[in-house]
Write an enzyme that holds these catalytic residues in place. Structure first.
Site, PDB file in Angstrom:
ATOM      1  N   ARG A 196       0.844  -1.196   0.000  1.00 48.56           N
ATOM      2  CA  ARG A 196       0.000   0.000   0.000  1.00 48.56           C
ATOM      3  C   ARG A 196       0.884   1.252   0.000  1.00 48.56           C
ATOM      4  O   ARG A 196       1.950   1.272   0.626  1.00 48.56           O
ATOM      5  CB  ARG A 196      -0.926   0.009   1.214  1.00 48.56           C
ATOM      6  CG  ARG A 196      -1.780  -1.243   1.329  1.00 48.56           C
ATOM      7  CD  ARG A 196      -3.016  -1.011   2.157  1.00 48.56           C
ATOM      8  NE  ARG A 196      -2.738  -0.656   3.538  1.00 48.56           N
ATOM      9  CZ  ARG A 196      -3.691  -0.456   4.459  1.00 48.56           C
ATOM     10  NH1 ARG A 196      -4.960  -0.583   4.116  1.00 48.56           N
ATOM     11  NH2 ARG A 196      -3.369  -0.146   5.685  1.00 48.56           N
ATOM     12  N   ARG A 206      -4.293   8.248  10.902  1.00 48.81           N
ATOM     13  CA  ARG A 206      -5.754   8.322  10.807  1.00 48.81           C
ATOM     14  C   ARG A 206      -6.348   9.020  12.021  1.00 48.81           C
ATOM     15  O   ARG A 206      -5.619   9.368  12.960  1.00 48.81           O
ATOM     16  CB  ARG A 206      -6.314   6.906  10.669  1.00 48.81           C
ATOM     17  CG  ARG A 206      -5.821   6.017  11.770  1.00 48.81           C
ATOM     18  CD  ARG A 206      -5.663   4.557  11.438  1.00 48.81           C
ATOM     19  NE  ARG A 206      -4.805   4.243  10.335  1.00 48.81           N
ATOM     20  CZ  ARG A 206      -5.013   3.201   9.506  1.00 48.81           C
ATOM     21  NH1 ARG A 206      -6.053   2.420   9.703  1.00 48.81           N
ATOM     22  NH2 ARG A 206      -4.187   2.934   8.526  1.00 48.81           N
ATOM     23  N   ASP A 219     -10.926   4.626  13.153  1.00 57.16           N
ATOM     24  CA  ASP A 219      -9.584   4.142  12.809  1.00 57.16           C
ATOM     25  C   ASP A 219      -9.447   3.872  11.316  1.00 57.16           C
ATOM     26  O   ASP A 219      -8.344   3.534  10.846  1.00 57.16           O
ATOM     27  CB  ASP A 219      -9.245   2.878  13.606  1.00 57.16           C
ATOM     28  CG  ASP A 219     -10.292   1.786  13.444  1.00 57.16           C
ATOM     29  OD1 ASP A 219     -11.395   1.957  13.973  1.00 57.16           O
ATOM     30  OD2 ASP A 219     -10.011   0.772  12.778  1.00 57.16           O
TER      31      ASP A 219
END
Length: 787
Positions: free
Chosen positions: A359, A366, A451
């Site tokens: 990723r 976050r 989250d």
């Protein structure tokens, strides 16, 4: 007696490391050694000889052999991907009579086996076990190749090794002092150092060159170069080999899950590898998702499987090419390692292959990253692991703002309250615009916990997501969201709620009497403005912005709802609607749009009751007799939905296909006449009708995708990949890279509309293989459940 060899370090090459002799046996543990020319290791007798006065010639010979051995050790390390001077761990047998005996075995990548102390060897560790004697120099090249380690060439490895890391997050934010990789609370830290767990026989499923280009990696020019780079990517992006300069770590965060504070969560399966600076000076954090255990894995195993990984890989890239803010996915690597998963939580587990996704994002910090300071929650009693550590909150705010919002820091260098308020305002606006774009393509996230909300306004953490097929404002893509908290129509409000939790997490550095007014005054306005701006372009309104547009959009969605129209295809089809008042053109268009409406069979599946009649009856009686108990085990809205399903299904039983078609055409005719009136107003303000018409079609087709990642398309790709065929994943990826293109670039056979309709109504995946990727989904797709 069998022992492990410890790591070698190049700065010790002037020494011969200590030898541990076995007690009262003819076997010994060779703690450190290196290969001589014939492939054997020095014995304890040889090493002790170095410390005795001996003839100069003998000493010179020994030194020569030692230098040769060191050179061979360097070659060994380079061959298996280790950093120069780091030999990894071997198992061996030794006895005074037979000397050292190497044995053929498995080559495992990425982590030491055995080892001494807290050493952290870079590269691949080798475990050699068994009893068949083998010279290291003869055995190693073949063993490396068998493990898949030797297939990438030096050039391919060099290209990946040129990634320039600057891991600012680990320099600036506090690190966990404990390196014990077991599930535990992690107080006073934002990251914990970890190591990826190796996979057996990593294999590349697919890679995205547009995503990898963010890191400065260019697409190879030849098929051979491509194959070599793919082999290298399978090693590095599975976690089996560590990129030079990377520092694997897991991020600590908390979160509100389904509205309740869950305490410490963290990267239970994802691992930060570091931050890459590309040639343009851009900073990109890279992560491996599914790379193994971390201190935040809780009761899980830190692994992801092929089906969820392929979905995340494809959707990350698909969302980017749709123009929606999102994290990216560079590679998807599967393996022969397996884990047990109970897919539907029904007591029927099965083995699934471990798979890892690379990723890429500016950051994966976050909302929940700021909730690690939360005091005990009033409802759950849980608290963050770093409660009362406001100095860390200040560090995080300084880091995030200076790194990802430098313009805010520049505008407010001397006033932290104003700086933090500007930061919260920008996060609010980015989040509002992001969810508006979701709504305009029919995307449902599925798990909008705090989250799973990016601090830089990106779509993050693709789990049980889904794109709507048949338009339903209450569509729930997550099969485990029983109460519909994260339904399609609730996403804007849920994102606002999550921003409220972020505001609470920023206290005292940003008081609520400043953040709450920002949220209340700016979020809804930003969402509505961005939503309508996109909707006007989707409908071809390029000249005027009228108040009546809001009602026209609402009426369109209601028409789509009552007719069960396909969300994506209906918008795409509207670009072909003519302003010409000729009745025949209207009838022709009604025939086309009716084919995008739900059939009786599809509606019967959609309105199929989800509760047993006896259970429903019991719940209705309980709601009347004991409302308090009913509130604990059910909700009024769920019961009302079930009653509505029963009523709609009863009506469908008496409805013919012709009646349904006539009803649908009536609804669409009413809306299309109003739409034509609005288009005529556009035309009145255009100087050239032909140019306006062409521009309208161009704008609409560039805002209404032809291709999206429908669940059935993803499922077909997953099933093929589980059978060893990755071509469908790669084909779908190419499809999603050009979602607005109207030309056939993917080898699809042109299909007659009647054939498409028949295939869509079929109940088998075999029939769906004949469907174009842009068609409505087959009937069996409605039974897919993602949790």
């Amino acid at each position: 007696m069998r022992h492990k060899l410890c790591d070698l370090n190049d700065h010790h090459h002037d020494k011969i490391c200590g030898i541990k002799e076995a007690e009262a046996t003819d076997h010994a543990a060779v703690n450190v050694g290196f290969a001589s020319q014939n492939g054997s290791l020095r014995t304890p007798e040889d090493n002790r000889a170095l410390h005795r006065p001996i003839a100069a010639r003998k000493l010179q010979t020994q030194r020569r052999g030692r230098r040769r051995g060191f050179r061979e050790r360097e070659k060994f390390c380079q061959a298996i991907g280790g950093k120069e001077g780091h030999a990894n761990i071997l198992s061996c047998d030794w006895s005074p009579r037979r000397g050292v005996k190497y044995s053929k075995g498995h080559l495992l990548a990425g982590a030491p086996i055995g080892g001494c102390g807290r050493s952290r060897p870079m590269g691949v560790a080798a475990a050699v076990v068994g009893s068949q004697s083998r010279s290291l120099r003869r055995w190693l090249p073949r063993a490396v190749m068998e493990a898949g380690v030797g297939s990438p060439t030096g050039e391919a490895l060099r290209r990946l090794g040129t990634l320039r890391f600057d891991n600012r997050a680990l320099r600036v934010l506090p690190l966990d002092p404990c390196e014990e990789n077991v599930p535990r609370a992690v107080p006073g830290a934002c990251f914990s150092r970890v190591r990826p767990t190796p996979l057996q026989n990593p294999q590349l499923v697919a890679l995205s060159w547009p995503a990898l280009a963010l890191l400065g990696l260019r697409e190879p020019g030849t098929r051979r170069e491509e194959a070599e780079l793919e082999a290298a990517a399978a090693l590095y992006f599975s976690g089996n080999r560590t990129l030079p300069g990377s520092e694997p770590a897991a991020h600590c965060y908390c979160g509100h899950q389904f509205g309740a504070f869950a305490g410490q969560l963290g990267d239970g399966a994802a691992m930060y590898l570091g931050e890459v600076l590309n040639p343009r000076g851009e900073r990109w954090e890279i992560q491996l998702k599914g790379a193994g255990l971390t201190p935040y894995s809780r009761q899980a195993d830190g692994r992801k499987v092929m089906r969820s990984s392929i979905r995340e890989f494809l959707c990350s890239e698909g969302m980017f090419h749709l123009g929606i803010p999102t994290t990216r996915a560079g590679t998807c690597v599967t393996s022969d390692s397996v884990v047990i998963r109970d897919i539907f939580y029904d007591g029927n587990p099965k083995k699934e292959k471990c798979t890892v996704v690379l990723r890429i994002a500016p950051t994966f910090i976050r909302f929940g990253s700021f909730e690690i300071f939360k005091p005990p929650d009033d409802s759950t009693g849980r608290k963050g692991p770093s409660v009362h550590r406001n100095e860390i909150r200040i560090q995080m705010l300084d880091y995030v703002i200076s790194t990802y919002y430098p313009e805010i820091l520049q505008a407010h260098p001397d006033n932290n309250i104003q700086r933090n308020a500007a930061f919260f305002r920008e996060v609010t606006l980015r989040t509002a615009r992001m969810v508006a774009e979701w709504q305009c393509v029919g995307f449902c996230h599925g798990v909008l916990n705090t989250d799973n909300m990016s601090i830089v306004g990106l779509t993050i953490d693709y789990g049980p997501f889904g794109f709507m097929d048949r338009y339903d404002p209450e569509h729930i893509c997550n099969g485990s969201d029983n109460n519909g908290r994260y339904a399609y129509n609730k996403q804007p409000e849920i994102c606002k709620w999550n921003l409220g939790k972020l505001a609470e997490a920023l206290v005292p550095e940003l008081p609520l009497d400043i953040s709450v007014p920002i949220l209340e005054e700016e979020y809804n306005a930003a969402f509505e403005a961005h939503y309508m701006r996109i909707m006007r372009r989707k409908l071809g309104f390029i000249q005027l912005q009228l108040e009546e547009d809001n009602k026209l959009v609402s009426d369109l969605l209601e028409t789509m709802h009552v007719t069960g129209a396909d969300f994506t295809n209906t918008f795409r089809l509207l670009s072909s609607f003519s302003v010409d008042p000729d009745p025949s053109s209207l009838e022709n268009f009604l025939d086309k749009i009716s084919k995008q409406c739900a059939s009786i069979e599809e509606l019967k599946v959609a309105y199929k009751p989800q509760m047993d009649p006896r259970q429903l009856s019991m719940m209705l009686m309980l709601a009347q007799s004991n409302p308090q108990l009913f509130a604990l085990i059910g909700t009024k809205s769920n019961i009302n939905k079930e009653l509505e399903r029963i009523e709609q299904l009863s009506k469908l039983q008496q409805l013919t296909t012709a009646e349904l078609l006539s009803r649908n055409k009536g609804h669409w005719k009413d809306w299309l006449l109003n739409y034509r009136v609005r288009l005529e107003k556009e035309l009145e303000h255009a100087s050239d009708a032909g140019a306006w018409s062409a521009e309208r079609v161009k704008v609409m087709n560039s805002n209404n995708p032809k291709y999206i990642l429908r669940n059935y398309i993803a499922q077909n790709a997953i099933e093929a990949a589980e059978n060893g065929d990755f071509s469908e994943v790669r084909k779908v990826l190419k499809l999603l890279e050009k979602p607005y293109e109207d030309t056939d670039r993917y080898g699809e056979e042109p299909a007659e509309e009647e054939d498409v309709a028949a295939a869509a109504a079929a109940g088998s995946s075999r029939a769906s293989s004949r469907l174009p990727y842009s068609s409505k989904p087959p009937l069996w797709a409605s039974e897919l459940c993602v949790t």
